[in-house]
Design an enzyme around this catalytic site. Structure first.
Site, PDB file in Angstrom:
ATOM      1  N   ILE A 284      14.046  -4.544  -1.267  1.00 55.55           N
ATOM      2  CA  ILE A 284      13.912  -3.464  -1.951  1.00 55.55           C
ATOM      3  C   ILE A 284      14.188  -2.843  -0.989  1.00 55.55           C
ATOM      4  CG2 ILE A 284      12.468  -1.786  -2.913  1.00 55.55           C
ATOM      5  CD1 ILE A 284      11.145  -2.974  -4.912  1.00 55.55           C
TER       6      ILE A 284
ATOM      7  N   MET B 254      11.151   3.703  -9.004  1.00 48.81           N
ATOM      8  CA  MET B 254      11.103   2.139  -8.152  1.00 48.81           C
ATOM      9  C   MET B 254      10.574   1.522  -8.707  1.00 48.81           C
ATOM     10  SD  MET B 254      13.884   1.031  -6.073  1.00 48.81           S
ATOM     11  CE  MET B 254      13.187  -1.270  -6.640  1.00 48.81           C
TER      12      MET B 254
ATOM     13  N   ASN C 176      13.982  -0.363   9.693  1.00 50.15           N
ATOM     14  CA  ASN C 176      13.528  -0.833   8.711  1.00 50.15           C
ATOM     15  C   ASN C 176      14.188  -2.410   8.752  1.00 50.15           C
ATOM     16  OD1 ASN C 176      12.287   0.862   7.231  1.00 50.15           O
ATOM     17  ND2 ASN C 176      13.913   1.254   5.712  1.00 50.15           N
TER      18      ASN C 176
ATOM     19  N   ASP D  29      19.497   1.783  -9.735  1.00 50.22           N
ATOM     20  CA  ASP D  29      20.838   2.343 -10.494  1.00 50.22           C
ATOM     21  C   ASP D  29      20.795   1.857 -12.096  1.00 50.22           C
ATOM     22  OD1 ASP D  29      21.299   2.566  -7.717  1.00 50.22           O
ATOM     23  OD2 ASP D  29      22.115   0.845  -7.054  1.00 50.22           O
TER      24      ASP D  29
ATOM     25  N   ILE E 106       6.230   2.803  -3.291  1.00 42.55           N
ATOM     26  CA  ILE E 106       6.390   1.846  -4.180  1.00 42.55           C
ATOM     27  C   ILE E 106       5.568   0.691  -4.421  1.00 42.55           C
ATOM     28  CG2 ILE E 106       8.324   0.271  -4.867  1.00 42.55           C
ATOM     29  CD1 ILE E 106      10.424   2.140  -2.983  1.00 42.55           C
TER      30      ILE E 106
ATOM     31  N   ARG F  82      20.600   7.112   3.226  1.00 46.03           N
ATOM     32  CA  ARG F  82      20.114   5.046   3.509  1.00 46.03           C
ATOM     33  C   ARG F  82      20.752   4.705   4.819  1.00 46.03           C
ATOM     34  NH1 ARG F  82      21.209   5.638  -1.736  1.00 46.03           N
ATOM     35  NH2 ARG F  82      20.119   5.486  -2.869  1.00 46.03           N
TER      36      ARG F  82
ATOM     37  N   ALA G  75       0.948  -1.159   0.016  1.00 44.05           N
ATOM     38  CA  ALA G  75      -0.130   0.468  -0.113  1.00 44.05           C
ATOM     39  C   ALA G  75       0.930   1.149   0.038  1.00 44.05           C
ATOM     40  CB  ALA G  75      -0.982  -0.349   1.462  1.00 44.05           C
ATOM     41  N   GLY G  76       2.146   1.309   0.143  1.00 39.85           N
ATOM     42  CA  GLY G  76       3.238   1.913   0.099  1.00 39.85           C
ATOM     43  C   GLY G  76       3.404   2.859  -1.235  1.00 39.85           C
TER      44      GLY G  76
ATOM     45  N   ASN H 137      15.135  -0.234   2.305  1.00 42.32           N
ATOM     46  CA  ASN H 137      16.685   0.288   2.637  1.00 42.32           C
ATOM     47  C   ASN H 137      16.888  -0.199   4.168  1.00 42.32           C
ATOM     48  OD1 ASN H 137      18.065   1.076   0.170  1.00 42.32           O
ATOM     49  ND2 ASN H 137      16.633   3.248  -0.509  1.00 42.32           N
TER      50      ASN H 137
ATOM     51  N   HIS I 181      24.128  -0.870  -3.435  1.00 43.37           N
ATOM     52  CA  HIS I 181      22.894   0.194  -3.320  1.00 43.37           C
ATOM     53  C   HIS I 181      22.829   1.522  -2.661  1.00 43.37           C
ATOM     54  CE1 HIS I 181      20.006   2.109  -4.789  1.00 43.37           C
ATOM     55  NE2 HIS I 181      18.863   2.183  -3.552  1.00 43.37           N
TER      56      HIS I 181
HETATM   57  N1  LIG Z   1      16.247  -0.728  -3.205  1.00 41.29           N
HETATM   58  C1  LIG Z   1      15.860   0.593  -3.867  1.00 41.29           C
HETATM   59  O1  LIG Z   1      16.662   1.034  -5.766  1.00 41.29           O
HETATM   60  C2  LIG Z   1      15.099   1.951  -3.498  1.00 41.29           C
HETATM   61  C3  LIG Z   1      15.146   2.449  -4.374  1.00 41.29           C
HETATM   62  C4  LIG Z   1      13.948   3.397  -3.669  1.00 41.29           C
HETATM   63  C5  LIG Z   1      13.098   3.378  -2.367  1.00 41.29           C
HETATM   64  N2  LIG Z   1      14.014   2.167  -1.534  1.00 41.29           N
HETATM   65  C6  LIG Z   1      13.450   2.137  -0.262  1.00 41.29           C
HETATM   66  O2  LIG Z   1      11.825   1.317  -0.694  1.00 41.29           O
HETATM   67  C7  LIG Z   1      11.516   1.467   1.321  1.00 41.29           C
HETATM   68  C8  LIG Z   1       9.562   1.790   0.988  1.00 41.29           C
HETATM   69  O3  LIG Z   1       9.703   3.208   0.356  1.00 41.29           O
HETATM   70  P1  LIG Z   1       8.398   3.872  -0.154  1.00 41.29           P
HETATM   71  O4  LIG Z   1       8.581   4.810  -0.670  1.00 41.29           O
HETATM   72  O5  LIG Z   1       7.660   2.425  -1.198  1.00 41.29           O
HETATM   73  O6  LIG Z   1       7.375   4.110   1.466  1.00 41.29           O
HETATM   74  P2  LIG Z   1       6.135   4.104   2.080  1.00 41.29           P
HETATM   75  O7  LIG Z   1       6.304   4.508   3.814  1.00 41.29           O
HETATM   76  O8  LIG Z   1       5.915   5.432   0.589  1.00 41.29           O
HETATM   77  O9  LIG Z   1       5.770   2.664   1.940  1.00 41.29           O
HETATM   78  C9  LIG Z   1       6.422   1.762   2.440  1.00 41.29           C
HETATM   79  C10 LIG Z   1       5.035   0.938   3.197  1.00 41.29           C
HETATM   80  O10 LIG Z   1       5.609  -0.458   3.861  1.00 41.29           O
HETATM   81  C11 LIG Z   1       4.618  -0.863   4.821  1.00 41.29           C
HETATM   82  N3  LIG Z   1       4.838  -1.074   5.872  1.00 41.29           N
HETATM   83  C12 LIG Z   1       5.606  -0.469   7.031  1.00 41.29           C
HETATM   84  N4  LIG Z   1       5.769  -1.775   8.059  1.00 41.29           N
HETATM   85  C13 LIG Z   1       5.489  -2.798   7.166  1.00 41.29           C
HETATM   86  C14 LIG Z   1       5.494  -4.073   7.529  1.00 41.29           C
HETATM   87  N5  LIG Z   1       6.082  -4.783   9.161  1.00 41.29           N
HETATM   88  N6  LIG Z   1       4.828  -4.741   7.051  1.00 41.29           N
HETATM   89  C15 LIG Z   1       4.558  -4.690   5.651  1.00 41.29           C
HETATM   90  N7  LIG Z   1       4.380  -3.578   5.573  1.00 41.29           N
HETATM   91  C16 LIG Z   1       4.253  -2.619   6.207  1.00 41.29           C
HETATM   92  C17 LIG Z   1       4.007   0.856   4.576  1.00 41.29           C
HETATM   93  O11 LIG Z   1       2.459   0.691   6.345  1.00 41.29           O
HETATM   94  C18 LIG Z   1       3.586   1.371   3.409  1.00 41.29           C
HETATM   95  O12 LIG Z   1       2.629   1.113   2.793  1.00 41.29           O
HETATM   96  C19 LIG Z   1      12.250   2.356   1.696  1.00 41.29           C
HETATM   97  O13 LIG Z   1      13.452   1.623   2.669  1.00 41.29           O
HETATM   98  C20 LIG Z   1      13.076   2.428   0.656  1.00 41.29           C
HETATM   99  O14 LIG Z   1      14.003   3.457   1.120  1.00 41.29           O
HETATM  100  C21 LIG Z   1      14.847   1.186  -2.031  1.00 41.29           C
HETATM  101  O1  LIG Z   2      17.039   7.686  -2.753  1.00 34.50           O
HETATM  102  C1  LIG Z   2      16.440   6.612  -1.277  1.00 34.50           C
HETATM  103  O2  LIG Z   2      16.587   7.061  -0.070  1.00 34.50           O
HETATM  104  C2  LIG Z   2      16.395   5.732  -2.185  1.00 34.50           C
HETATM  105  C3  LIG Z   2      16.888   4.622  -3.440  1.00 34.50           C
HETATM  106  O3  LIG Z   2      17.180   3.705  -2.849  1.00 34.50           O
HETATM  107  C4  LIG Z   2      17.126   5.534  -4.419  1.00 34.50           C
HETATM  108  O4  LIG Z   2      18.047   4.750  -4.685  1.00 34.50           O
HETATM  109  O5  LIG Z   2      16.477   6.164  -5.245  1.00 34.50           O
END
Ligand SMILES: NC(=O)c1ccc[n+]([C@@H]2O[C@H](COP(=O)([O-])OP(=O)(O)OC[C@H]3O[C@@H](n4cnc5c(N)ncnc54)[C@H](O)[C@@H]3O)[C@@H](O)[C@H]2O)c1
Ligand SMILES: O=C(O)C[C@H](O)C(=O)O
Length: 349
Positions: free
Chosen positions: A152, A263, A129, A185, A48, A122, A45-46, A154, A212
């Site tokens: 995914i 993402m 997290n 990336d 991403i 991060r 529901a977030g 971080n 990352h």
């Molecule tokens: N790997 C990558 O390249 C990359 C890129 C962008 C973001 N991210 C990471 O992805 C993560 C999510 O980002 P976002 O923008 O979607 O955040 P967001 O806050 O919009 O959404 C996160 C979702 O996770 C849910 N959540 C929290 N705890 C939970 C649990 N225990 N079980 C299930 N769901 C749970 C929340 O309710 C929320 O809906 C962050 O850690 C962000 O840094 C990684």
């Molecule tokens: O930069 C961030 O915190 C989110 C993600 O890891 C990204 O690369 O966009």
């Protein structure tokens, strides 16, 4: 007479509107053309999670789409379930329903957790997290220990080692099935390179290795195709922009989170590659942060060949320019300490 005519019209109209079994098979919806595959998205529901769920609903390789979050999933699932594509959609909310959400999954994608705000690294997300990832991975080892896990959340440089340790403790670790998603990336490196090299982005390839976060993200522009012979200064600028791509979005969103749409796209590309690998499609190669022996670090992102069991082969780095070789040496201490931090957390708590 009138009744007989009506029956004949109805028969004719039915025969033209109801698709035959062979018609359905030609359109690729039969189990024979593509095996049943369940994909679970945790954090659906977030920021991403929602667009990623949408993109997975559009993927014809998915037969069941399981959407889990601690809040808000019924609405997201109801909405997405109305889309007329192959997969059946189910929403699950709260820990009581996590087992059901995971059972039978072939792939679990984890974008659950908090995103950055301007000024944060991060690693600043670790305290929240790490605990989320730990509890989700504990459930994965119980309910779908054979699933491929696409991490995914971080900091990926630490959350992947946390997941590995949790799976080891549960006796379910399979290094071929755990992936840190670094596709964004690669997506960024391709976009930025195409812009500078003035080539069609659709034909561009750039491997991105390391990890990352910041300098651990090492794009190998010396291996970019098509070749463009860009000057050193432009390669340095492209490298820095790729390394800072996440921060560029965090600052532009000014407190409203980090990259979500790009993402979701990257996550969908990587999950699709995993599905193709599982289905036996040959030569599926993507970069990912996996258990590795190509450097002295236990986890490292590089090109990986995907297959029926997940990682089929971790590919080597290939020839590096002097600048990339320096970047490689420079990233190792930070990446090592992020990996160790994750391992320590998983074994302490
Ligand atoms: N790997 C990558 O390249 C990359 C890129 C962008 C973001 N991210 C990471 O992805 C993560 C999510 O980002 P976002 O923008 O979607 O955040 P967001 O806050 O919009 O959404 C996160 C979702 O996770 C849910 N959540 C929290 N705890 C939970 C649990 N225990 N079980 C299930 N769901 C749970 C929340 O309710 C929320 O809906 C962050 O850690 C962000 O840094 C990684
Ligand atoms: O930069 C961030 O915190 C989110 C993600 O890891 C990204 O690369 O966009």
């Amino acid at each position: 007479m009138k009744a007989a005519m009506l029956r004949s019209v109805l028969r004719r109209s039915c025969s033209t509107t109801v698709p035959s079994a062979s018609h359905v098979m030609r359109r690729g919806f039969s189990s024979e053309s593509s095996p049943e595959r369940k994909v679970a998205v945790l954090g659906a529901a977030g920021g991403i999670g929602q667009p990623l769920a949408l993109l997975m609903k559009l993927n014809p390789l998915v037969s069941k789409l399981s959407l889990y979050d601690i809040a808000g999933t019924p609405g997201v699932a109801a909405d997405i379930s109305h889309i007329n594509t192959r997969s059946e959609v189910a929403g699950f909310m709260g820990e009581d329903q996590l087992g059901q959400a995971l059972e039978g999954s072939d792939i679990v994608i984890i974008p659950a957790g908090v995103p950055r705000k301007p000024g944060m690294t991060r690693d600043d997300l670790f305290n929240i997290n790490a605990g989320i990832v730990k509890s989700l991975c504990t459930a994965i080892s119980k309910y779908c220990p054979n699933a491929l896990v696409n991490m995914i959340s971080n900091p990926v440089n630490s959350t992947v080692p946390i997941a590995a340790e949790i799976f080891k403790k549960a006796g379910t670790y399979n290094e071929k099935k755990l992936f840190g998603v670094t596709t964004l990336d690669v997506v960024r490196a391709k976009t930025f390179y195409a812009g500078k090299a003035k080539v069609n982005v659709a034909g561009v390839n750039v491997p991105v290795v390391g990890g990352h976060a910041g300098i651990t993200i090492l794009p190998l522009f010396s291996q970019a195709t098509p070749t463009a012979n860009l000057p050193d200064e432009e390669i340095k600028a492209l490298t820095k922009r790729t390394q800072d791509g996440g921060t560029e979005v965090v600052e532009a969103k000014a407190g409203k989170g980090s990259a979500t749409l790009s993402m979701a796209y990257a996550g969908a590309i990587f999950a699709d590659a995993c599905l193709k690998g599982l289905n036996g499609v040959p030569d599926v190669v993507e970069c990912s942060f996996v258990q590795s022996t190509i450097t002295e670090l236990p986890f490292f992102a590089s090109k990986v060949r995907l297959g029926k069991n997940g990682v089929e082969e971790v590919l080597g780095l290939g020839p590096l320019s002097d600048y990339e070789q320096q970047g490689l040496e420079a990233l190792k201490p930070e990446l090592k300490s992020s990996i160790e931090k994750g391992i320590k957390f998983a074994n302490q708590s």
